[in-house]
Design an enzyme around this catalytic site. Structure first.
Site, PDB file in Angstrom:
ATOM      1  NE  ARG A  51      17.843  11.670  45.426  1.00  0.00           N
ATOM      2  CZ  ARG A  51      16.836  12.408  45.537  1.00  0.00           C
ATOM      3  NH1 ARG A  51      15.523  12.095  44.910  1.00  0.00           N
ATOM      4  NH2 ARG A  51      16.600  13.310  46.398  1.00  0.00           N
ATOM      5  CG  MET A  88      -8.462  19.712  29.509  1.00  0.00           C
ATOM      6  SD  MET A  88      -8.307  20.590  28.123  1.00  0.00           S
ATOM      7  CE  MET A  88      -7.661  19.004  27.002  1.00  0.00           C
ATOM      8  CE1 TYR A 103     -15.272  12.953  25.596  1.00  0.00           C
ATOM      9  CE2 TYR A 103     -14.324  13.995  27.695  1.00  0.00           C
ATOM     10  CZ  TYR A 103     -14.572  14.015  26.349  1.00  0.00           C
ATOM     11  OH  TYR A 103     -14.597  15.138  25.599  1.00  0.00           O
ATOM     12  CE  LYS A 105      12.260  20.065  47.368  1.00  0.00           C
ATOM     13  NZ  LYS A 105      13.359  18.946  48.081  1.00  0.00           N
TER      14      LYS A 105
HETATM   15  C1  LIG Z   1      12.786  18.629  49.274  1.00  0.00           C
HETATM   16  C2  LIG Z   1      13.962  18.651  50.279  1.00  0.00           C
HETATM   17  C3  LIG Z   1      13.660  18.510  51.597  1.00  0.00           C
HETATM   18  C4  LIG Z   1      12.174  18.490  52.072  1.00  0.00           C
HETATM   19  O1  LIG Z   1      11.470  17.298  51.856  1.00  0.00           O
HETATM   20  P1  LIG Z   1       9.844  17.023  52.645  1.00  0.00           P
HETATM   21  O2  LIG Z   1       9.688  15.727  52.383  1.00  0.00           O
HETATM   22  O3  LIG Z   1       9.346  17.825  51.782  1.00  0.00           O
HETATM   23  O4  LIG Z   1      10.063  17.536  53.832  1.00  0.00           O
HETATM   24  C5  LIG Z   1      14.583  18.319  52.553  1.00  0.00           C
HETATM   25  N1  LIG Z   1      15.875  18.355  52.173  1.00  0.00           N
HETATM   26  C6  LIG Z   1      16.190  18.337  50.618  1.00  0.00           C
HETATM   27  C7  LIG Z   1      17.626  18.135  50.607  1.00  0.00           C
HETATM   28  C8  LIG Z   1      15.401  18.454  49.807  1.00  0.00           C
HETATM   29  O5  LIG Z   1      15.799  18.450  48.430  1.00  0.00           O
END
Ligand SMILES: *Cc1c(COP(=O)(O)O)cnc(C)c1O
Length: 368
Positions: A130, A312, A258, A32
């Site tokens: 969640r 930047m 800066y 992701k």
């Molecule tokens: C992002 C995610 C993971 C992976 O988490 P890491 O800490 O990067 O290993 C596993 N399960 C779900 C549902 C996630 O959203």
């Protein structure tokens, strides 16, 4: 030039570390957020030995299909609308089902037999609070999905797996194993389980279940608070570097950058590096972080502190300990083998995940 070099071999190495730690589980490799900033197209070839990939949005899932990923894709927040549910079916994407509307879409629009969308990841809320059905509802939801032909994977997510001794871990494991056992006993013995993210893979080897879902560990960062990436034998999948574009000597008592934030105690040799927060290098590390300067013939490595405010487009480093003859185009490693992104994240008061995800489009991207 600022350059982000992605190392597919490191990703494959890290995937193998996961497989060694979880030899009896399938691996849903999390890609992701553009593979944690590494670029999905760059990492997919390195993940061929994974059993599937996990993404957070349908757009990410469709992109991976377009890139030719033909194994499992798990959509970890599920479909966001009835239309997305239909698209998931059209593209053989397996979805999490975590609340009532998703359940209704799944019951009203059942994918054809053999479709990957017939595999549903039923999310059980074990304490993260969640996503997911609570203990009272998860049994009846599982029953309804099973009755109309879904194969189920019971899934939950740790809130504190990075801290092995956190009391909620044992609680979440206990709730998960007990509900999974009940589902297997009362609905079908074929119902599978999925509990562990990267930290869970490392910290809870007894509780890997059928699918592990590693993310950050694949990219070479440590997922746990008490062990470094080096101790876990992980290789950084990203080298973020820039180059020296000017050399200076700052006189004693003069200030740099800066806010005139940093003042020279004695005459100090400094170098300007062409990178800044406009590239995704965090502004807040000023005064704490170091970079590694590699001279033009790649033989000498110098550890040089970042001084003055991160701007930047540039940072200033103290090169007192480097060769007098240091060349203008010397390479400067912001993170990679040294320092590791975990160290910079520590200085920035955040986690590697965030630094990796928020790199900008300005650095040039190359494959090692
Ligand atoms: C992002 C995610 C993971 C992976 O988490 P890491 O800490 O990067 O290993 C596993 N399960 C779900 C549902 C996630 O959203």
């Amino acid at each position: 030039m600022r350059t982000i070099t992605i190392k597919p071999k490191a990703i494959t190495h890290n995937l193998n570390q996961v497989k060694q730690r979880a030899p009896h589980s399938k691996v849903l490799a999390m890609v992701k957020s553009n593979a944690y900033g590494h670029g999905v197209a760059a990492v997919l070839p390195a993940l061929q030995q994974a059993d599937g990939i996990g993404v957070a949005t349908l757009t990410e899932a469709l992109e991976a299909r377009q890139l030719g990923w033909n194994k499992t894709i798990g959509l970890v927040e599920g479909a966001f609308s009835a239309d997305e549910w239909q698209q998931a079916i059209d593209h053989d994407i397996s979805c999490v089902i975590h609340h009532r509307p998703q359940l209704e879409w799944a019951l009203q629009n059942i994918p054809p037999a053999g479709s990957a969308t017939r595999v549903a990841w039923l999310k059980y809320n074990t304490g993260m609070n969640r996503l997911g059905f609570n203990a009272e509802e998860v049994l009846s939801v599982a029953k309804r999905l099973h009755e109309v032909g879904y194969q189920l994977i019971l899934a939950t997510h740790f809130a504190n797996a990075d801290e092995r001794e956190h009391p909620l871990n044992a609680m979440q494991i206990q709730r998960f194993s007990s509900v999974l056992a009940t589902l297997q006993a009362t609905i079908s013995p074929d119902i599978q389980g999925s509990l562990c993210n990267s930290a869970g893979v490392v910290n809870f080897p007894e509780h890997h279940y059928d699918w592990v879902r590693p993310g950050i560990i694949l990219y070479g960062s440590s997922p746990v608070v008490d062990k470094s990436a080096q101790e876990l034998d992980l290789q950084p999948a990203m080298d973020f570097s820039a180059q020296i574009i000017a050399l200076q000597t700052v006189s004693a008592n003069d200030a740099v950058g800066y806010g005139s934030h940093w003042q020279a105690q004695t005459d100090t040799r400094t170098a300007l590096v062409s990178v800044g927060y406009g590239d995704g290098y965090p502004r807040v590390v000023t005064g704490d972080a170091y970079v590694t300067v590699i001279d033009a013939d790649s033989t000498q490595h110098y550890r040089c502190p970042v001084i003055g405010r991160v701007a930047m487009d540039m940072i200033v480093i103290d090169i007192s300990n480097a060769l007098e003859s240091l060349a203008l185009d010397s390479k400067v490693v912001l993170w990679g083998d040294a320092p590791r992104v975990d160290e910079i994240a520590g200085h920035a008061g955040t986690i590697s995940y965030e630094l990796l995800c928020r790199l900008s489009i300005r650095p040039k991207r190359v494959l090692a």
